[in-house]
Design a protein around this motif. Sequence first.
Motif, PDB file in Angstrom:
ATOM      1  N   SER A 139       0.695  -0.994   0.047  1.00  0.00           N
ATOM      2  CA  SER A 139      -0.041  -0.025  -0.076  1.00  0.00           C
ATOM      3  C   SER A 139       0.829   1.083   0.009  1.00  0.00           C
ATOM      4  O   SER A 139       1.938   1.200   0.543  1.00  0.00           O
ATOM      5  N   SER A 140       0.109   2.208  -0.545  1.00  0.00           N
ATOM      6  CA  SER A 140       0.954   3.802  -0.380  1.00  0.00           C
ATOM      7  C   SER A 140       2.118   3.570  -1.042  1.00  0.00           C
ATOM      8  O   SER A 140       3.171   4.091  -0.537  1.00  0.00           O
ATOM      9  N   THR A 163      -3.630  -0.863  -1.406  1.00  0.00           N
ATOM     10  CA  THR A 163      -4.376   0.542  -1.395  1.00  0.00           C
ATOM     11  C   THR A 163      -3.351   1.580  -1.711  1.00  0.00           C
ATOM     12  O   THR A 163      -2.302   1.505  -1.456  1.00  0.00           O
ATOM     13  N   SER A 164      -4.066   2.688  -2.199  1.00  0.00           N
ATOM     14  CA  SER A 164      -3.373   3.875  -2.580  1.00  0.00           C
ATOM     15  C   SER A 164      -2.182   3.687  -3.449  1.00  0.00           C
ATOM     16  O   SER A 164      -1.098   4.160  -3.138  1.00  0.00           O
ATOM     17  N   ARG A 166      -1.601   3.542  -8.108  1.00  0.00           N
ATOM     18  CA  ARG A 166      -1.883   3.967  -9.394  1.00  0.00           C
ATOM     19  C   ARG A 166      -2.494   2.806 -10.391  1.00  0.00           C
ATOM     20  O   ARG A 166      -2.394   3.057 -11.554  1.00  0.00           O
ATOM     21  N   GLN A 185      -6.955  -5.747  -0.139  1.00  0.00           N
ATOM     22  CA  GLN A 185      -7.297  -4.295  -0.258  1.00  0.00           C
ATOM     23  C   GLN A 185      -7.037  -3.620  -1.128  1.00  0.00           C
ATOM     24  O   GLN A 185      -5.439  -3.702  -1.843  1.00  0.00           O
ATOM     25  N   GLN A 187      -8.794  -0.716  -2.569  1.00  0.00           N
ATOM     26  CA  GLN A 187      -9.649   0.872  -2.740  1.00  0.00           C
ATOM     27  C   GLN A 187      -8.097   1.825  -2.911  1.00  0.00           C
ATOM     28  O   GLN A 187      -7.255   1.441  -2.626  1.00  0.00           O
ATOM     29  N   GLU A 188      -8.792   2.976  -3.378  1.00  0.00           N
ATOM     30  CA  GLU A 188      -8.149   4.018  -3.447  1.00  0.00           C
ATOM     31  C   GLU A 188      -6.874   3.817  -4.668  1.00  0.00           C
ATOM     32  O   GLU A 188      -5.921   4.257  -4.443  1.00  0.00           O
ATOM     33  N   ASN A 189      -7.567   3.217  -5.624  1.00  0.00           N
ATOM     34  CA  ASN A 189      -6.387   3.036  -6.940  1.00  0.00           C
ATOM     35  C   ASN A 189      -7.739   3.382  -8.187  1.00  0.00           C
ATOM     36  O   ASN A 189      -8.839   3.408  -8.172  1.00  0.00           O
ATOM     37  N   ASP A 221     -12.439   4.747 -10.910  1.00  0.00           N
ATOM     38  CA  ASP A 221     -11.729   6.025 -11.101  1.00  0.00           C
ATOM     39  C   ASP A 221     -13.196   6.923 -11.168  1.00  0.00           C
ATOM     40  O   ASP A 221     -14.069   7.113 -11.697  1.00  0.00           O
ATOM     41  N   GLY A 223     -14.962   7.201  -8.219  1.00  0.00           N
ATOM     42  CA  GLY A 223     -16.016   6.691  -7.301  1.00  0.00           C
ATOM     43  C   GLY A 223     -17.291   6.579  -7.840  1.00  0.00           C
ATOM     44  O   GLY A 223     -18.289   6.746  -6.996  1.00  0.00           O
TER      45      GLY A 223
END
Length: 323
Positions: A139-140, A163-164, A166, A185, A187-189, A221, A223
Amino acid sequence: MMGPVLAACLLIILSTAWISQANGATCKKDGGVCTCNDQTKNVDCSSKGLTAIPSNIPVETTELNLQYNSLSKLSPKAFHNLNKLTFLSLGTNQLQALPIGVFDQLVNLADLRLNINQLKSLPSGIFDKLTKLTDLRLSSNKLQSLPEGVFDKLTQLKTLQMTSNRLKSVPEGAFDFLEKLTRLQLQENPWDCSCRDILYLSNWIREKKGTVSNIEAAECDGGTKAVLEITEEEAAEDCVYPNTTTAIPTTIITTLASSNDDDIPELPVPQENFQKFLGYQEPDHLPTQPQCLMSISGYLGLMMFFVLISAAILYVIHFLKKA
């Protein structure tokens, strides 16, 4: 004549002790920067401002914590001989890439943490030797894509965090071999739900819903919609994304695979040889504050060694004159 013999023995003992100290300068008790626990076999090098991984980490180490440092790259041999490691944290550093084969000797590793770094891609086969891995954290980072089959050997994996990043899609069959996975996990991609490449992930999420936790949280992308809700009609475009297989030329991969520690460029600073003596790999940065403290400790130890050697030599000469 026993005097010279005793003096010679003293020389040998002092030399052995000094060499042992020089080779074990990773732990605080030996003048190093890391905290080592001989009973639990844990080595904690976190939050030390390190720009390079200390060498001479005890080969019996089972847990190695290197998080919260300033590591920007790794030597291909950074973890060689540490095949008893079960836990390795490189989280919260500045890693931009992983050299091929860097984890190949960590055959007992169960938990690998690479979260909160600057990784843009993963080399093909980077995790292939980690067949006992149960927890992988990515992640990140700045991952834009995944190479095909990057998780295929991780049949024991239970937790995967991505998560997080690209990521816009994952390769066909990316999770097919992760039969023990219980937590993923995603999310946040920026998942691109207009391309056909998203259909594998969408179908896989629907199939594993209720079995693997957190997967429903993956959203297209912007949401606008959950990935699991995407239909073939909506994902109609044939999009092409770069992946690590095509992004890294074969010639570069060959060069990296055959490289060694000496291939890593070094700045011609005066501290170079002294840093190597103190047990640091990749001496391509000026010493950080912990490294300076370590240098002072090593220098004092060296001076004490020479004082003791001189005293022993004078002792031998004294007895030879009397003999």
